[in-house]
Design a protein around this motif. Structure first.
Motif, PDB file in Angstrom:
ATOM      1  N   ALA A  58       0.843  -1.194   0.000  1.00 45.95           N
ATOM      2  CA  ALA A  58       0.000   0.000   0.000  1.00 45.95           C
ATOM      3  C   ALA A  58       0.878   1.244   0.000  1.00 45.95           C
ATOM      4  N   HIS A  60      -0.101   4.035   0.964  1.00 44.13           N
ATOM      5  CA  HIS A  60      -0.701   4.934   1.937  1.00 44.13           C
ATOM      6  C   HIS A  60       0.141   4.982   3.210  1.00 44.13           C
ATOM      7  N   SER A  63      -2.533   2.684   7.674  1.00 50.20           N
ATOM      8  CA  SER A  63      -3.557   1.678   7.435  1.00 50.20           C
ATOM      9  C   SER A  63      -3.581   0.716   8.608  1.00 50.20           C
ATOM     10  N   LYS A  64      -4.648  -0.061   8.697  1.00 54.46           N
ATOM     11  CA  LYS A  64      -4.815  -1.000   9.807  1.00 54.46           C
ATOM     12  C   LYS A  64      -4.945  -2.411   9.238  1.00 54.46           C
ATOM     13  N   ASP A  79      -1.166  -1.511  13.258  1.00 54.19           N
ATOM     14  CA  ASP A  79      -1.143  -0.337  12.390  1.00 54.19           C
ATOM     15  C   ASP A  79       0.046  -0.477  11.453  1.00 54.19           C
ATOM     16  N   ILE A 105      -7.732   0.737   4.606  1.00 51.20           N
ATOM     17  CA  ILE A 105      -7.065   1.980   4.198  1.00 51.20           C
ATOM     18  C   ILE A 105      -8.164   3.016   4.007  1.00 51.20           C
TER      19      ILE A 105
END
Length: 117
Positions: A58, A60, A63-64, A79, A105
């Protein structure tokens, strides 16, 4: 009944083999699939545990990641803050287990599931 168990075991082994073949291709080229924000690869068994490699692709910053078991509920959460991160996870093996790996996300949820028979 034994014949049925043998057939089910063979089918599970086939599914796991196909996943492992796909995993070798990803690792050999050392590239990540851009359309998938994460990949879950079944590595194998170690005693009473299942081993999975999780590769996060990802872009990003936050995100989790969650793993849940159909019978027990949530069994792991973390996380994820950096792209292209890789983890190896050891999960206790149980009969008729259904594991769901989720990456959240923002408002998007991506999921991979595994059934252990």
């Amino acid at each position: 009944m034994t014949k049925f168990k043998n057939i089910v075991s063979t089918l599970v082994a086939l599914v796991i083999s196909v996943t492992a073949i796909n995993a070798r291709t990803v690792n050999r080229t050392n590239t990540f699939l851009a359309e998938r924000p994460f990949t879950v690869i079944y590595i194998g068994n170690e005693g009473d545990y299942l081993l999975f490699r999780v590769i996060f692709n990802a872009e990003h910053t936050a995100s989790k990641f969650e793993i849940s078991d159909k019978q027990e509920g949530e069994i792991y959460t973390a996380d994820i803050n950096s792209a292209h991160k890789e983890q190896t996870l050891k999960i206790e093996k149980k009969e008729n287990q259904e594991l769901d790996f989720k990456l959240v996300i923002g408002n998007d949820v991506y999921s991979r599931s595994f059934a252990i028979l």
